[in-house]
Design an enzyme around this catalytic site. Sequence first.
Site, mmCIF file in Angstrom:
data_model
loop_
_atom_site.group_PDB
_atom_site.id
_atom_site.type_symbol
_atom_site.label_atom_id
_atom_site.label_comp_id
_atom_site.label_asym_id
_atom_site.label_seq_id
_atom_site.Cartn_x
_atom_site.Cartn_y
_atom_site.Cartn_z
ATOM 1 N N ASP A 21 0.854 -1.191 0.000
ATOM 2 C CA ASP A 21 0.000 0.000 0.000
ATOM 3 C C ASP A 21 0.888 1.238 0.000
ATOM 4 O OD1 ASP A 21 -2.099 1.751 0.242
ATOM 5 O OD2 ASP A 21 -2.513 1.319 2.343
ATOM 6 N N ASP A 115 -3.439 2.672 -5.747
ATOM 7 C CA ASP A 115 -2.237 2.774 -4.914
ATOM 8 C C ASP A 115 -1.972 1.531 -4.057
ATOM 9 O OD1 ASP A 115 -4.314 3.078 -3.160
ATOM 10 O OD2 ASP A 115 -3.525 4.843 -2.147
ATOM 11 N N GLU A 116 -2.569 0.400 -4.414
ATOM 12 C CA GLU A 116 -2.321 -0.809 -3.624
ATOM 13 C C GLU A 116 -2.515 -2.055 -4.472
ATOM 14 O OE1 GLU A 116 -5.210 -1.531 -0.461
ATOM 15 O OE2 GLU A 116 -6.559 -0.085 -1.413
#
Length: 415
Positions: A21, A115-116
Amino acid sequence: MGARRIFFLIQMNDRIIAHIDMNSYFASVEQQARPALRGRPMAVVGPSKRSIIIAASIEAKKLGIKTGTQIKDALAICPRLPLIKADCQKYEALSREFIEIFISKTPQVEIFSIDEAFLDLSDCVSNSEEAKILVGEIKQEISQRLGKYIKCSCGIATNKFIAKLASEAKKPDGLTIVETGEEIQFLDQFELDEACGIGNRIKERLNRMGVESFKDLRRVNQTTLTLIFNSYGLKLFNIARGIDREPVKPYYLVTKPKSISRSKTLSFNTFDKNLIDKVALFFCQDIACELKNKGLVCGQIGIYLRFQDFSGFAKTQRIKAPTDLATNLHFFAKKTLGNLVLKNSVRKIGVWCSSLKENNGQLSLCPKFETKRKIEIISEQINSKYGKKTTCFASTVGLNFSPSPSYGFKKDLLS
């Protein structure tokens, strides 16, 4: 228990799953791109002056400014807080970069959001110590390739649920490993709503049952949970025990989004239900166009309203005959709102479609629907050639804004 079942469970417990993350992603990207913002509180905001904080830098978070904070409240905390308008193209470009780094280590990469991601490392490492070394290499490559201000936190465990929770344990730039057999002990450190899969509504329902913690949840048997939460009861039963058998879904196998939505913060608060209906129709037209372009139909539609006091209303409506027609979507969206009484003025409106599936191309037996389809397709072709607002529903004329699109968790960042 059969031999195959035992073998399957052993295999699931032998997995090594990493969840990576990116920390304060949008804000970190801006700090990397703009040296003057480094090491100081700053925030990323939407295009509207009335929008909220989309992302706060690590320094801003320490002051109490976080995602969802109203801009006026953020400025009250830090009057000279730099507010940077979100640049989605920049964030997506860097997402492609770090996803390529992940794929260079293993093809088993599931893009969970911009974003992960989850990585199944089972085929490239034999234990958690080797996984720790590999994640260290990934962190180093991200720093070298994207910049030292782009950092990530990582969780390593035997399943996705615990790995994601572990990545939240140490931020920023942390690494948490949960070994086999440690899942329940690790899980009990967290509040119910800190776990992916338990939102505010489910937490409230659990609290009304006297369930305040994961220990409490383990005391509720599966039958009771299933009676109250239907099929989701089994998921809650497993969550309480740190069990998650869901595999990592490689990016190259994911072909369609889970949902498509549009939302917009209005330039003023309103009690006008006619305006809300017009905005919903505007969104339905935009979503219907995307559904047709992707060859999908929608089996459920939802409406979301955020009020002046930042409380919210959300409701969904099932569509028995899945559709990609704007007029049909609007009919069910309007039905979803029903006779809602607005006790507070509305500042934000959202419409989303879920339960998406491929359009099998079957023609409707109703000539009226086929006529609507032809009209909508012609309208969309004109808009594609001459601009989005060239043709629209008469009642939406004068709505001068572009909705913010969202593609759930399945947007193809590698296209």
